[in-house]
Design an enzyme around this catalytic site. Sequence first.
Site, mmCIF file in Angstrom:
data_model
loop_
_atom_site.group_PDB
_atom_site.id
_atom_site.type_symbol
_atom_site.label_atom_id
_atom_site.label_comp_id
_atom_site.label_asym_id
_atom_site.label_seq_id
_atom_site.Cartn_x
_atom_site.Cartn_y
_atom_site.Cartn_z
ATOM 1 N N CYS A 160 0.723 -1.175 -0.074
ATOM 2 C CA CYS A 160 -0.145 0.060 -0.057
ATOM 3 C C CYS A 160 0.805 1.235 -0.013
ATOM 4 O O CYS A 160 1.728 1.354 0.573
ATOM 5 C CB CYS A 160 -0.781 -0.046 1.084
ATOM 6 N N ARG A 183 4.037 -0.116 -4.749
ATOM 7 C CA ARG A 183 3.893 -0.597 -3.489
ATOM 8 C C ARG A 183 2.573 -1.550 -3.458
ATOM 9 O O ARG A 183 2.169 -2.248 -2.469
ATOM 10 C CB ARG A 183 3.563 0.619 -2.534
ATOM 11 N N TRP A 234 -2.472 -2.786 -1.554
ATOM 12 C CA TRP A 234 -2.172 -4.121 -1.880
ATOM 13 C C TRP A 234 -2.833 -4.866 -0.809
ATOM 14 O O TRP A 234 -2.862 -4.678 0.389
ATOM 15 C CB TRP A 234 -0.580 -4.302 -1.438
ATOM 16 N N ASN A 288 -1.752 1.925 5.765
ATOM 17 C CA ASN A 288 -0.917 1.031 5.182
ATOM 18 C C ASN A 288 -0.669 0.088 6.395
ATOM 19 O O ASN A 288 -0.319 0.547 7.487
ATOM 20 C CB ASN A 288 0.358 1.476 4.486
ATOM 21 N N GLY A 289 -0.847 -1.303 6.265
ATOM 22 C CA GLY A 289 -0.465 -2.113 7.583
ATOM 23 C C GLY A 289 -1.656 -3.106 7.621
ATOM 24 O O GLY A 289 -2.232 -3.280 7.018
ATOM 25 N N GLU A 343 18.187 -17.078 -7.706
ATOM 26 C CA GLU A 343 17.827 -15.731 -8.229
ATOM 27 C C GLU A 343 17.054 -15.798 -9.482
ATOM 28 O O GLU A 343 16.148 -15.129 -9.971
ATOM 29 C CB GLU A 343 19.016 -14.924 -8.042
ATOM 30 N N LYS A 351 13.242 -14.550 -10.542
ATOM 31 C CA LYS A 351 12.923 -13.708 -11.293
ATOM 32 C C LYS A 351 12.121 -13.821 -12.281
ATOM 33 O O LYS A 351 11.238 -13.383 -12.681
ATOM 34 C CB LYS A 351 14.442 -12.977 -12.017
ATOM 35 N N GLU A 411 8.332 -14.489 -10.949
ATOM 36 C CA GLU A 411 7.693 -13.566 -10.507
ATOM 37 C C GLU A 411 7.226 -12.589 -11.480
ATOM 38 O O GLU A 411 6.026 -11.954 -11.369
ATOM 39 C CB GLU A 411 8.551 -12.567 -9.329
ATOM 40 N N HIS A 465 19.432 -35.863 -6.812
ATOM 41 C CA HIS A 465 18.856 -36.297 -5.461
ATOM 42 C C HIS A 465 17.005 -36.359 -5.592
ATOM 43 O O HIS A 465 16.417 -36.095 -4.342
ATOM 44 C CB HIS A 465 19.375 -35.732 -4.377
ATOM 45 N N LYS A 495 6.202 -3.868 -4.269
ATOM 46 C CA LYS A 495 7.666 -3.731 -4.104
ATOM 47 C C LYS A 495 8.110 -3.900 -2.452
ATOM 48 O O LYS A 495 9.137 -4.545 -2.160
ATOM 49 C CB LYS A 495 7.941 -2.469 -4.644
#
Length: 612
Positions: free
Chosen positions: A2, A27, A75, A101-102, A485, A489, A492, A508, A607
């Site tokens: 948010c 955000r 968000w 936000n929270g 990584e 990438k 997402e 394995h 983000k």
Amino acid sequence: MCGIVGYTGNRKVVPILLEGLRRLEYRGYDSAGLVYQSERKLVKFRAAGKLIHLEEAVDVAIGVASHTGLGHTRWATHGAPTLDNAHPHSDCTGELVVIHNGIIENYGSLKEELVAEGHFFSSETDTEVLAHLIEKYLENDLVAAVQKALARVEGSYALGVMWAKDPNKIVAARNQSPLVMGVDDEASYVASDVPALLPYTRKVIFLDDNELVVLEKGSYTIMEVDSGREISKKICTIDWNAAMAEKAGFKHFMLKEIFEQPQAILNTVSGRIIPDTGEVELPEISLSGEELCNIERIALVACGTSWHAALVAKYWIEKWVGIPVDVDIASEFRYRKLLMNERVLTLSISQSGETADTLAGIRLASSLGSKIVTICNVVGSTMTREADGIIYTHAGPEIGVASTKAFTGQLSALFMLTLYLGQVRQTMDREKLKELGAALIDVAGVIERILPQLQKDIQELIERYYDSRDFLFVGRGLNFPIALEGALKLKEISYIHAEGYAAGELKHGPIALIDKDMPVMALVPQDCVYQKTVSNVEEIKARQGRLLLIGTEGDTHLATLTDDVLYLPQVNEELNPLLYTIPAQLLSYEIANRRGCDVDQPRNLAKSVTVE
Ligand code: M6R
């Protein structure tokens, strides 16, 4: 998670709110809304989905001569991303609004109490209880009502409140969610993050937990939420500018940020590695030579991409400094039994400096006596204010949700820290420091040189890969975290299922996945584990996996294994993680772009993850 923005001053407020929201949309982008003061009324607009829908809805209000307002980009945590759940939320009268936000953790019991008292709710959000709770305590004094309401609340918040009957005033407060004020002579601003303020002012004040600010045109009062005691705080000047948070002709922020990496690396090492002498200077770490020599263990704590940087650092620090290093995902670290004391140095790694789990992790470690150093990109963020020492990455604002230049900035800072520890603890001689310091600076030049052609080569390749359903990334040693990584990438931003593995681990279990439809990007530089990695690649080839190899220029053997090989220059093998990250980033970007995905704002993500 948010984004919130608020303004009161002499200018028309709606364009300022929209511009602020545009800069904070990274955000969260499940819905957006704004409210402005119109004489003694509040006018509210909201829209589900991305900001563009709000922009269409408020088009008519752009020129309105209102000078005070709040904006929000959401968000979703509690309640679906619908219009009804979009902020601002109002009290029963519609005269009081809140953006937040929270997470209000005790919203269930508060809501029951308020409903029993006759309050009417119109959303499924936790935020709406704030509006009704403030309403419950509101007589004539908005600040007092906000204080009383916040005394009842458990959880995290950065919030903004307006009341029609107290015009041209914004009350904002924070607990565990970021909030920064912007100041100039004629106006006051508040926002979740600095980029929203950059077009207007670079003078900012970072609010801390339990702080509330009353914003009025060109003036502000900061106080403690619980006691109401006034406090004065330092004004900081930000050295980012508005253009740094623009796309500069690139199609996406992510692509721009990939291309900014050589500069980000150089900015991070500049003035800290002295090439002529090999000396490393890190005064901001704020720990004495004696303290650094007394460290018996290092605990690295981070999330997501930053955690991958930590995994690379373990290899470097253990090899060159000889200190044992633990690496933890912050959300696990904070809930397990920690064996900590003052001889353990805890190092948090975070682009934003606001990630809730990482913050909780360092608070816990600090309470157990550990010193905290943070590697962070955002100046003034909560983590930097709570740590004993800081190493800033100077990557500049990172807007794309997928982290790229912040990652290579973190790797550079961690490598520099390795050299610094080696210097202080005398585990590395001057020649070695000089050689490795120079190698770090060199790799920035190599990346700069290869980027344009590498992008073209990958654009051609991806026609054969962009519609894959799954993808594996493998590497060994320093390149194992880079495989993780690469997979992160790709998943997402393209929504292709991807996994990263240590190449030696395939046999394995995961090798069962290999068939002619399984693409595998293997990182095969000519390093100390080259032969081992080649053997693992042979095992994939024997099972008809679709190999895409990234190797060292001149390695003709790789071309006998597959048609799809991308060659990178030989650099000092310690720095391969920085170099081999680049093709993984570009592959993910080009595939996502080819699939028509929303690269900078992938679904379900935000983000800055300021909730746990
Ligand atoms: O701001 P931080 O570095 O603490 O963020 C950590 C993760 O949320 C972040 O790296 C995330 O995994 C990115 N979306 C990865 O691209």
